[in-house]
Design a protein around this motif. Structure first.
Motif, PDB file in Angstrom:
ATOM      1  N   VAL A  17      21.875 -49.432  -8.580  1.00  0.00           N
ATOM      2  CA  VAL A  17      22.650 -49.052  -7.399  1.00  0.00           C
ATOM      3  C   VAL A  17      22.025 -49.672  -6.156  1.00  0.00           C
ATOM      4  O   VAL A  17      20.801 -49.638  -5.983  1.00  0.00           O
ATOM      5  CB  VAL A  17      22.673 -47.511  -7.244  1.00  0.00           C
ATOM      6  N   PHE A  18      22.875 -50.231  -5.313  1.00  0.00           N
ATOM      7  CA  PHE A  18      22.438 -50.691  -3.989  1.00  0.00           C
ATOM      8  C   PHE A  18      23.154 -49.803  -2.977  1.00  0.00           C
ATOM      9  O   PHE A  18      24.376 -49.778  -2.919  1.00  0.00           O
ATOM     10  CB  PHE A  18      22.826 -52.160  -3.753  1.00  0.00           C
ATOM     11  N   LEU A  19      22.380 -49.061  -2.195  1.00  0.00           N
ATOM     12  CA  LEU A  19      22.951 -48.160  -1.189  1.00  0.00           C
ATOM     13  C   LEU A  19      23.149 -48.931   0.108  1.00  0.00           C
ATOM     14  O   LEU A  19      22.244 -49.630   0.557  1.00  0.00           O
ATOM     15  CB  LEU A  19      22.010 -46.984  -0.929  1.00  0.00           C
ATOM     16  N   PHE A  20      24.328 -48.780   0.714  1.00  0.00           N
ATOM     17  CA  PHE A  20      24.558 -49.427   2.001  1.00  0.00           C
ATOM     18  C   PHE A  20      25.579 -48.633   2.790  1.00  0.00           C
ATOM     19  O   PHE A  20      26.332 -47.840   2.241  1.00  0.00           O
ATOM     20  CB  PHE A  20      25.034 -50.871   1.829  1.00  0.00           C
ATOM     21  N   GLY A  21      25.574 -48.848   4.074  1.00  0.00           N
ATOM     22  CA  GLY A  21      26.552 -48.178   4.917  1.00  0.00           C
ATOM     23  C   GLY A  21      26.366 -48.523   6.370  1.00  0.00           C
ATOM     24  O   GLY A  21      25.459 -49.271   6.741  1.00  0.00           O
ATOM     25  N   THR A  22      27.250 -47.979   7.174  1.00  0.00           N
ATOM     26  CA  THR A  22      27.137 -48.087   8.621  1.00  0.00           C
ATOM     27  C   THR A  22      27.102 -46.679   9.188  1.00  0.00           C
ATOM     28  O   THR A  22      27.547 -45.728   8.551  1.00  0.00           O
ATOM     29  CB  THR A  22      28.319 -48.853   9.245  1.00  0.00           C
ATOM     30  N   CYS A  23      26.571 -46.593  10.379  1.00  0.00           N
ATOM     31  CA  CYS A  23      26.403 -45.292  11.009  1.00  0.00           C
ATOM     32  C   CYS A  23      26.597 -45.468  12.515  1.00  0.00           C
ATOM     33  O   CYS A  23      26.025 -46.383  13.103  1.00  0.00           O
ATOM     34  CB  CYS A  23      25.004 -44.788  10.697  1.00  0.00           C
ATOM     35  N   GLY A  24      27.411 -44.615  13.100  1.00  0.00           N
ATOM     36  CA  GLY A  24      27.677 -44.727  14.533  1.00  0.00           C
ATOM     37  C   GLY A  24      26.440 -44.589  15.389  1.00  0.00           C
ATOM     38  O   GLY A  24      26.292 -45.255  16.402  1.00  0.00           O
ATOM     39  N   PHE A  25      25.514 -43.730  14.975  1.00  0.00           N
ATOM     40  CA  PHE A  25      24.272 -43.577  15.717  1.00  0.00           C
ATOM     41  C   PHE A  25      23.379 -44.740  15.332  1.00  0.00           C
ATOM     42  O   PHE A  25      23.065 -44.924  14.173  1.00  0.00           O
ATOM     43  CB  PHE A  25      23.585 -42.255  15.388  1.00  0.00           C
ATOM     44  N   GLY A  26      23.005 -45.546  16.286  1.00  0.00           N
ATOM     45  CA  GLY A  26      22.222 -46.730  15.956  1.00  0.00           C
ATOM     46  C   GLY A  26      20.877 -46.775  16.644  1.00  0.00           C
ATOM     47  O   GLY A  26      20.535 -45.924  17.445  1.00  0.00           O
ATOM     48  N   GLY A  27      20.147 -47.815  16.314  1.00  0.00           N
ATOM     49  CA  GLY A  27      18.896 -48.070  16.993  1.00  0.00           C
ATOM     50  C   GLY A  27      17.694 -47.363  16.414  1.00  0.00           C
ATOM     51  O   GLY A  27      16.607 -47.439  16.967  1.00  0.00           O
ATOM     52  N   SER A  28      17.853 -46.676  15.312  1.00  0.00           N
ATOM     53  CA  SER A  28      16.725 -45.945  14.751  1.00  0.00           C
ATOM     54  C   SER A  28      16.684 -46.120  13.236  1.00  0.00           C
ATOM     55  O   SER A  28      17.478 -45.498  12.522  1.00  0.00           O
ATOM     56  CB  SER A  28      16.830 -44.458  15.101  1.00  0.00           C
ATOM     57  N   GLN A  29      15.769 -46.927  12.771  1.00  0.00           N
ATOM     58  CA  GLN A  29      15.619 -47.108  11.334  1.00  0.00           C
ATOM     59  C   GLN A  29      15.243 -45.790  10.662  1.00  0.00           C
ATOM     60  O   GLN A  29      15.659 -45.511   9.544  1.00  0.00           O
ATOM     61  CB  GLN A  29      14.587 -48.190  11.017  1.00  0.00           C
ATOM     62  N   ALA A  30      14.472 -44.969  11.367  1.00  0.00           N
ATOM     63  CA  ALA A  30      14.082 -43.670  10.806  1.00  0.00           C
ATOM     64  C   ALA A  30      15.316 -42.814  10.530  1.00  0.00           C
ATOM     65  O   ALA A  30      15.394 -42.143   9.503  1.00  0.00           O
ATOM     66  CB  ALA A  30      13.131 -42.945  11.756  1.00  0.00           C
ATOM     67  N   TYR A  31      16.293 -42.838  11.446  1.00  0.00           N
ATOM     68  CA  TYR A  31      17.530 -42.085  11.229  1.00  0.00           C
ATOM     69  C   TYR A  31      18.297 -42.658  10.036  1.00  0.00           C
ATOM     70  O   TYR A  31      18.760 -41.914   9.167  1.00  0.00           O
ATOM     71  CB  TYR A  31      18.397 -42.117  12.491  1.00  0.00           C
ATOM     72  N   MET A  54      21.358 -50.134   5.914  1.00  0.00           N
ATOM     73  CA  MET A  54      22.265 -49.431   6.817  1.00  0.00           C
ATOM     74  C   MET A  54      22.121 -50.060   8.194  1.00  0.00           C
ATOM     75  O   MET A  54      21.025 -50.469   8.590  1.00  0.00           O
ATOM     76  CB  MET A  54      21.947 -47.944   6.878  1.00  0.00           C
ATOM     77  N   CYS A  55      23.235 -50.145   8.892  1.00  0.00           N
ATOM     78  CA  CYS A  55      23.223 -50.667  10.251  1.00  0.00           C
ATOM     79  C   CYS A  55      24.200 -49.865  11.104  1.00  0.00           C
ATOM     80  O   CYS A  55      24.952 -49.040  10.593  1.00  0.00           O
ATOM     81  CB  CYS A  55      23.589 -52.148  10.286  1.00  0.00           C
ATOM     82  N   GLN A  56      24.158 -50.146  12.383  1.00  0.00           N
ATOM     83  CA  GLN A  56      25.064 -49.452  13.287  1.00  0.00           C
ATOM     84  C   GLN A  56      26.503 -49.861  12.995  1.00  0.00           C
ATOM     85  O   GLN A  56      26.774 -51.001  12.633  1.00  0.00           O
ATOM     86  CB  GLN A  56      24.725 -49.767  14.734  1.00  0.00           C
ATOM     87  N   GLY A  57      27.401 -48.908  13.150  1.00  0.00           N
ATOM     88  CA  GLY A  57      28.815 -49.166  12.963  1.00  0.00           C
ATOM     89  C   GLY A  57      29.608 -48.653  14.152  1.00  0.00           C
ATOM     90  O   GLY A  57      29.171 -47.758  14.873  1.00  0.00           O
ATOM     91  N   PRO A  92      29.669 -53.507  12.439  1.00  0.00           N
ATOM     92  CA  PRO A  92      28.632 -54.493  12.176  1.00  0.00           C
ATOM     93  C   PRO A  92      29.042 -55.871  12.682  1.00  0.00           C
ATOM     94  O   PRO A  92      30.205 -56.270  12.559  1.00  0.00           O
ATOM     95  CB  PRO A  92      28.473 -54.485  10.662  1.00  0.00           C
ATOM     96  N   ASP A  93      28.054 -56.570  13.244  1.00  0.00           N
ATOM     97  CA  ASP A  93      28.297 -57.906  13.772  1.00  0.00           C
ATOM     98  C   ASP A  93      27.699 -58.940  12.823  1.00  0.00           C
ATOM     99  O   ASP A  93      27.228 -58.598  11.730  1.00  0.00           O
ATOM    100  CB  ASP A  93      27.752 -58.033  15.197  1.00  0.00           C
ATOM    101  N   VAL A  94      27.712 -60.198  13.240  1.00  0.00           N
ATOM    102  CA  VAL A  94      27.224 -61.280  12.378  1.00  0.00           C
ATOM    103  C   VAL A  94      25.759 -61.061  12.007  1.00  0.00           C
ATOM    104  O   VAL A  94      25.368 -61.249  10.844  1.00  0.00           O
ATOM    105  CB  VAL A  94      27.434 -62.654  13.057  1.00  0.00           C
ATOM    106  N   ALA A  95      24.950 -60.639  12.964  1.00  0.00           N
ATOM    107  CA  ALA A  95      23.530 -60.401  12.670  1.00  0.00           C
ATOM    108  C   ALA A  95      23.376 -59.272  11.644  1.00  0.00           C
ATOM    109  O   ALA A  95      22.532 -59.364  10.744  1.00  0.00           O
ATOM    110  CB  ALA A  95      22.771 -60.074  13.955  1.00  0.00           C
ATOM    111  N   ASP A  96      24.176 -58.212  11.773  1.00  0.00           N
ATOM    112  CA  ASP A  96      24.136 -57.118  10.798  1.00  0.00           C
ATOM    113  C   ASP A  96      24.501 -57.628   9.407  1.00  0.00           C
ATOM    114  O   ASP A  96      23.849 -57.285   8.415  1.00  0.00           O
ATOM    115  CB  ASP A  96      25.118 -56.001  11.183  1.00  0.00           C
TER     116      ASP A  96
END
Length: 108
Positions: A17-31, A54-57, A92-96
């Motif tokens: 399994v590879f877990l991935f997603g986006t999250c509206g709250f961004g800027g915190s890898q810990a979150y 996971m990255c910001q969405g 997510p943008d190109v960098a994401d």
């Protein structure tokens, strides 16, 4: 967790399994890590997590409208949330996506 996803988790037993997603709250890898940890803990026994990302969405406009209304009562709390909403636009943008691709390749 979305109930539809929850119903299907059992299918991942004994799978890679590879877990991935986006999250509206961004800027915190810990979150992001806490969100991924919660999801990972819901996986069935035998599921092998080979990678995570996971990255910001971007969030729906109604979220910003709600924050603006709440900021009228508590600006100190909600103005940072409005700024985060604005930073999330276009993600997510190109960098994401490049970072996601790198994480996938590393998991191979």
């Amino acid at each position: 967790m979305d109930p539809v996803l929850d119903e299907r988790l059992g299918e991942l037993a004994d799978k890679r399994v590879f877990l991935f997603g986006t999250c509206g709250f961004g800027g915190s890898q810990a979150y992001y890590d806490r969100v991924l940890d919660r999801f990972q803990s819901a996986l069935p026994e035998g599921a092998q997590v080979v990678g995570r990302f996971m990255c910001q969405g971007q969030m729906p406009p109604a979220v910003r409208e709600r924050y603006v209304k709440m900021a009228e009562q508590d600006p100190k709390k909600f103005e940072p949330m409005i700024k985060n909403f604005d930073r999330a636009l276009g993600h997510p943008d190109v960098a994401d996506l490049d970072a996601f691709e790198a994480a996938l390749r590393a998991a191979l």
